[in-house]
Motif scaffolding. Structure first.
Motif, PDB file in Angstrom:
ATOM      1  N   THR A   1      20.753   8.039 -18.459  1.00  0.00           N
ATOM      2  CA  THR A   1      20.754   6.885 -19.348  1.00  0.00           C
ATOM      3  C   THR A   1      20.529   5.584 -18.594  1.00  0.00           C
ATOM      4  O   THR A   1      20.967   5.415 -17.465  1.00  0.00           O
ATOM      5  N   LEU A   2      19.816   4.666 -19.244  1.00  0.00           N
ATOM      6  CA  LEU A   2      19.573   3.347 -18.676  1.00  0.00           C
ATOM      7  C   LEU A   2      20.329   2.268 -19.425  1.00  0.00           C
ATOM      8  O   LEU A   2      20.403   1.136 -18.980  1.00  0.00           O
ATOM      9  N   GLY A   3      20.873   2.602 -20.595  1.00  0.00           N
ATOM     10  CA  GLY A   3      21.639   1.630 -21.350  1.00  0.00           C
ATOM     11  C   GLY A   3      20.773   0.545 -21.952  1.00  0.00           C
ATOM     12  O   GLY A   3      19.660   0.784 -22.411  1.00  0.00           O
ATOM     13  N   LEU A   4      21.270  -0.686 -21.929  1.00  0.00           N
ATOM     14  CA  LEU A   4      20.588  -1.823 -22.533  1.00  0.00           C
ATOM     15  C   LEU A   4      19.889  -2.657 -21.473  1.00  0.00           C
ATOM     16  O   LEU A   4      20.279  -2.657 -20.312  1.00  0.00           O
ATOM     17  N   PRO A   5      18.854  -3.430 -21.873  1.00  0.00           N
ATOM     18  CA  PRO A   5      18.273  -4.376 -20.920  1.00  0.00           C
ATOM     19  C   PRO A   5      19.325  -5.385 -20.476  1.00  0.00           C
ATOM     20  O   PRO A   5      20.223  -5.736 -21.243  1.00  0.00           O
ATOM     21  N   LYS A   6      19.222  -5.844 -19.248  1.00  0.00           N
ATOM     22  CA  LYS A   6      20.192  -6.810 -18.744  1.00  0.00           C
ATOM     23  C   LYS A   6      20.072  -8.151 -19.457  1.00  0.00           C
ATOM     24  O   LYS A   6      21.062  -8.829 -19.712  1.00  0.00           O
ATOM     25  N   VAL A   7      18.821  -8.542 -19.775  1.00  0.00           N
ATOM     26  CA  VAL A   7      18.581  -9.831 -20.421  1.00  0.00           C
ATOM     27  C   VAL A   7      17.539  -9.638 -21.515  1.00  0.00           C
ATOM     28  O   VAL A   7      16.530  -8.964 -21.314  1.00  0.00           O
TER      29      VAL A   7
ATOM     30  N   GLU B   1      12.868 -11.784 -30.935  1.00  0.00           N
ATOM     31  CA  GLU B   1      12.599 -11.591 -29.511  1.00  0.00           C
ATOM     32  C   GLU B   1      11.165 -11.975 -29.176  1.00  0.00           C
ATOM     33  O   GLU B   1      10.246 -11.735 -29.954  1.00  0.00           O
ATOM     34  N   VAL B   2      10.984 -12.607 -28.021  1.00  0.00           N
ATOM     35  CA  VAL B   2       9.658 -12.871 -27.505  1.00  0.00           C
ATOM     36  C   VAL B   2       9.461 -12.012 -26.267  1.00  0.00           C
ATOM     37  O   VAL B   2      10.414 -11.480 -25.699  1.00  0.00           O
TER      38      VAL B   2
ATOM     39  N   ILE C   1       3.044 -10.784 -29.578  1.00  0.00           N
ATOM     40  CA  ILE C   1       2.070  -9.780 -29.987  1.00  0.00           C
ATOM     41  C   ILE C   1       2.393  -9.391 -31.428  1.00  0.00           C
ATOM     42  O   ILE C   1       3.454  -8.818 -31.681  1.00  0.00           O
ATOM     43  N   PRO C   2       1.531  -9.709 -32.392  1.00  0.00           N
ATOM     44  CA  PRO C   2       1.848  -9.377 -33.787  1.00  0.00           C
ATOM     45  C   PRO C   2       1.785  -7.877 -34.045  1.00  0.00           C
ATOM     46  O   PRO C   2       1.028  -7.147 -33.410  1.00  0.00           O
ATOM     47  N   ASN C   3       2.618  -7.438 -34.984  1.00  0.00           N
ATOM     48  CA  ASN C   3       2.589  -6.062 -35.488  1.00  0.00           C
ATOM     49  C   ASN C   3       2.814  -5.010 -34.408  1.00  0.00           C
ATOM     50  O   ASN C   3       2.293  -3.897 -34.508  1.00  0.00           O
ATOM     51  N   ILE C   4       3.580  -5.338 -33.385  1.00  0.00           N
ATOM     52  CA  ILE C   4       3.817  -4.366 -32.319  1.00  0.00           C
ATOM     53  C   ILE C   4       4.997  -3.454 -32.650  1.00  0.00           C
ATOM     54  O   ILE C   4       5.203  -2.431 -32.026  1.00  0.00           O
ATOM     55  N   GLY C   5       5.775  -3.809 -33.649  1.00  0.00           N
ATOM     56  CA  GLY C   5       6.882  -2.954 -34.053  1.00  0.00           C
ATOM     57  C   GLY C   5       8.216  -3.476 -33.566  1.00  0.00           C
ATOM     58  O   GLY C   5       8.320  -4.525 -32.922  1.00  0.00           O
ATOM     59  N   HIS C   6       9.272  -2.732 -33.887  1.00  0.00           N
ATOM     60  CA  HIS C   6      10.632  -3.133 -33.527  1.00  0.00           C
ATOM     61  C   HIS C   6      10.980  -2.621 -32.131  1.00  0.00           C
ATOM     62  O   HIS C   6      10.489  -1.603 -31.678  1.00  0.00           O
ATOM     63  N   GLY C   7      11.844  -3.357 -31.465  1.00  0.00           N
ATOM     64  CA  GLY C   7      12.281  -2.959 -30.139  1.00  0.00           C
ATOM     65  C   GLY C   7      12.276  -4.149 -29.192  1.00  0.00           C
ATOM     66  O   GLY C   7      12.005  -5.291 -29.574  1.00  0.00           O
ATOM     67  N   THR C   8      12.604  -3.874 -27.950  1.00  0.00           N
ATOM     68  CA  THR C   8      12.592  -4.894 -26.899  1.00  0.00           C
ATOM     69  C   THR C   8      11.394  -4.632 -26.002  1.00  0.00           C
ATOM     70  O   THR C   8      11.208  -3.523 -25.509  1.00  0.00           O
ATOM     71  N   PHE C   9      10.588  -5.674 -25.780  1.00  0.00           N
ATOM     72  CA  PHE C   9       9.329  -5.512 -25.059  1.00  0.00           C
ATOM     73  C   PHE C   9       9.274  -6.462 -23.865  1.00  0.00           C
ATOM     74  O   PHE C   9       9.909  -7.525 -23.849  1.00  0.00           O
TER      75      PHE C   9
ATOM     76  N   HIS D   1      -7.012  -1.524 -16.083  1.00  0.00           N
ATOM     77  CA  HIS D   1      -7.780  -2.191 -15.031  1.00  0.00           C
ATOM     78  C   HIS D   1      -6.975  -3.302 -14.373  1.00  0.00           C
ATOM     79  O   HIS D   1      -6.009  -3.819 -14.939  1.00  0.00           O
ATOM     80  N   ASN D   2      -7.384  -3.654 -13.196  1.00  0.00           N
ATOM     81  CA  ASN D   2      -6.737  -4.703 -12.426  1.00  0.00           C
ATOM     82  C   ASN D   2      -6.639  -5.990 -13.244  1.00  0.00           C
ATOM     83  O   ASN D   2      -7.596  -6.397 -13.900  1.00  0.00           O
ATOM     84  N   SER D   3      -5.458  -6.611 -13.225  1.00  0.00           N
ATOM     85  CA  SER D   3      -5.168  -7.890 -13.889  1.00  0.00           C
ATOM     86  C   SER D   3      -4.997  -7.779 -15.398  1.00  0.00           C
ATOM     87  O   SER D   3      -4.794  -8.797 -16.066  1.00  0.00           O
ATOM     88  N   SER D   4      -5.073  -6.571 -15.971  1.00  0.00           N
ATOM     89  CA  SER D   4      -4.759  -6.431 -17.395  1.00  0.00           C
ATOM     90  C   SER D   4      -3.237  -6.516 -17.575  1.00  0.00           C
ATOM     91  O   SER D   4      -2.469  -6.426 -16.612  1.00  0.00           O
ATOM     92  N   LEU D   5      -2.808  -6.715 -18.811  1.00  0.00           N
ATOM     93  CA  LEU D   5      -1.382  -6.839 -19.111  1.00  0.00           C
ATOM     94  C   LEU D   5      -0.919  -5.623 -19.900  1.00  0.00           C
ATOM     95  O   LEU D   5      -1.450  -5.333 -20.970  1.00  0.00           O
ATOM     96  N   GLY D   6       0.056  -4.902 -19.370  1.00  0.00           N
ATOM     97  CA  GLY D   6       0.642  -3.779 -20.075  1.00  0.00           C
ATOM     98  C   GLY D   6       1.890  -4.234 -20.816  1.00  0.00           C
ATOM     99  O   GLY D   6       2.784  -4.832 -20.224  1.00  0.00           O
ATOM    100  N   ILE D   7       1.957  -3.985 -22.123  1.00  0.00           N
ATOM    101  CA  ILE D   7       3.102  -4.372 -22.937  1.00  0.00           C
ATOM    102  C   ILE D   7       3.995  -3.151 -23.089  1.00  0.00           C
ATOM    103  O   ILE D   7       3.613  -2.161 -23.715  1.00  0.00           O
ATOM    104  N   GLY D   8       5.178  -3.200 -22.488  1.00  0.00           N
ATOM    105  CA  GLY D   8       6.069  -2.051 -22.480  1.00  0.00           C
ATOM    106  C   GLY D   8       7.273  -2.235 -23.377  1.00  0.00           C
ATOM    107  O   GLY D   8       7.795  -3.355 -23.515  1.00  0.00           O
ATOM    108  N   GLN D   9       7.713  -1.140 -23.998  1.00  0.00           N
ATOM    109  CA  GLN D   9       8.914  -1.140 -24.834  1.00  0.00           C
ATOM    110  C   GLN D   9      10.056  -0.486 -24.060  1.00  0.00           C
ATOM    111  O   GLN D   9       9.896   0.580 -23.476  1.00  0.00           O
ATOM    112  N   TRP D  10      11.209  -1.130 -24.076  1.00  0.00           N
ATOM    113  CA  TRP D  10      12.382  -0.637 -23.352  1.00  0.00           C
ATOM    114  C   TRP D  10      12.791   0.742 -23.856  1.00  0.00           C
ATOM    115  O   TRP D  10      12.795   1.000 -25.056  1.00  0.00           O
ATOM    116  N   ILE D  11      13.109   1.632 -22.918  1.00  0.00           N
ATOM    117  CA  ILE D  11      13.701   2.916 -23.306  1.00  0.00           C
ATOM    118  C   ILE D  11      15.103   2.990 -22.718  1.00  0.00           C
ATOM    119  O   ILE D  11      15.349   2.532 -21.603  1.00  0.00           O
ATOM    120  N   GLU D  12      16.026   3.563 -23.494  1.00  0.00           N
ATOM    121  CA  GLU D  12      17.429   3.597 -23.097  1.00  0.00           C
ATOM    122  C   GLU D  12      17.784   4.794 -22.238  1.00  0.00           C
ATOM    123  O   GLU D  12      18.751   4.761 -21.489  1.00  0.00           O
TER     124      GLU D  12
END
Length: 291
Positions: free
Chosen positions: A111-117, A126-127, A157-165, A180-191
């Motif tokens: 388990t990783l629990g909750l994000p620290k911040v 959330e932003v 990011i619109p319409n990305i869904g619920h969660g912490t990103f 690719h290099n310099s692209s931005l990956g949008i990740g959702q927290w997993i517990e």
């Protein structure tokens, strides 16, 4: 940020600001500033205190929700006649070490629990904080520091869904041609490591490897390891990584990718395009001759 509900919760629990300070380890001045709405973040220590008191953290963040208290038994939901607080049944409670309660057969490393911040905008939504390649080293030290996270740029990011990103800049070609290099990956927290879906892409914040974005195979139950795999076929330069779960600080499941450069088509694709262009020209010439 308006955290006036914190004062309401404190009064419902019958505590003074000094009591909260003693129980959380925070300074009484910080408790006062939080209740006055002069802090943008609720410290992790305060969030854990709320969980230990069974307060539903969602009812703190959302102005439209009444303050609710979690209840693990099977009794129906009820309103406390003395406080007017609704008790919600069958809601999971987090233990003081910021992890879910585990069964006796489940390893604590699962388990990783909750994000620290968590970063919240003025409308209590959330932003997405952005960790650039330049700030990656600093993030390893500041991921649990509200003041550091507050300084990171944010995006929506619109319409990305619920969660912490959280967004991480991809550095290098290890995940080419997918990312690719310099692209931005949008990740959702997993517990929990149990939430890992084999061969999906995750950004993993680690003690030993830094911040890496890889496909993941979860072999914790079999060998006690995670296997991190690059999409780049040059395995000499981008070998697989065996990672102990104890090395993982955070894990984000990639849900979106913003690319700022586009790869050149491969040689076969170029030849097909050339052939298609020639056929188009020949057909056009034949049509003109037939007229």
């Amino acid at each position: 940020m308006n955290w006036t509900k914190l004062k309401e919760v404190r009064e419902l629990l019958g505590y003074s600001q000094g009591d909260i300070a003693d129980k959380t380890g925070l300074k009484q001045k910080d408790i006062s500033l939080l209740e006055a709405g002069k802090k943008k973040f609720i410290p992790l220590e305060y969030i854990l205190f709320l969980y230990n008191q069974n307060i539903d953290i969602n009812s703190i963040y959302a102005e439209s929700l009444p303050i609710t208290v979690r209840n693990d038994n099977n009794t129906p939901n009820a309103i406390d006649e003395n406080t007017g607080v609704e008790h919600i049944k069958n809601t999971q409670i987090l233990s003081p070490n910021n992890t879910k309660k585990l069964s006796p057969t489940l390893s604590p490393t699962q388990t990783l629990g909750l994000p620290k911040v968590i970063t919240v905008a003025e409308n209590d939504r959330e932003v997405i904080s952005l960790v650039s390649a330049k700030s990656a080293a600093g993030y390893l030290n500041g991921y649990a520091d509200p003041e550091y996270i507050e300084q990171l740029p944010t995006l929506r990011i619109p319409n990305i869904g619920h969660g912490t990103f959280r967004a991480f800049e991809i550095k290098g070609q290890s995940m080419s041609p997918t990312l690719h290099n310099s692209s931005l990956g949008i990740g959702q927290w997993i517990e929990s490591f149990e939430d890992i879906r084999d061969r999906r892409i995750y950004t993993i914040v680690t003690r030993s490897e830094g911040i890496v974005t890889k496909r993941v195979l979860n072999r914790i139950n079999d060998t006690g390891r995670l296997i991190l795999i690059s999409d780049n076929q040059n395995k000499r330069e981008y070998p697989n990584i065996l990672l102990d779960p104890e090395e993982v600080l955070e894990m984000w499941y990639l849900r979106a990718n913003l690319a700022f450069e586009f790869p050149e088509p491969d040689a076969i694709y170029n030849r097909v395009n050339d052939l298609e262009a020639k056929v188009t020209l020949i057909m056009d010439q034949l049509q003109h001759r037939l007229k």
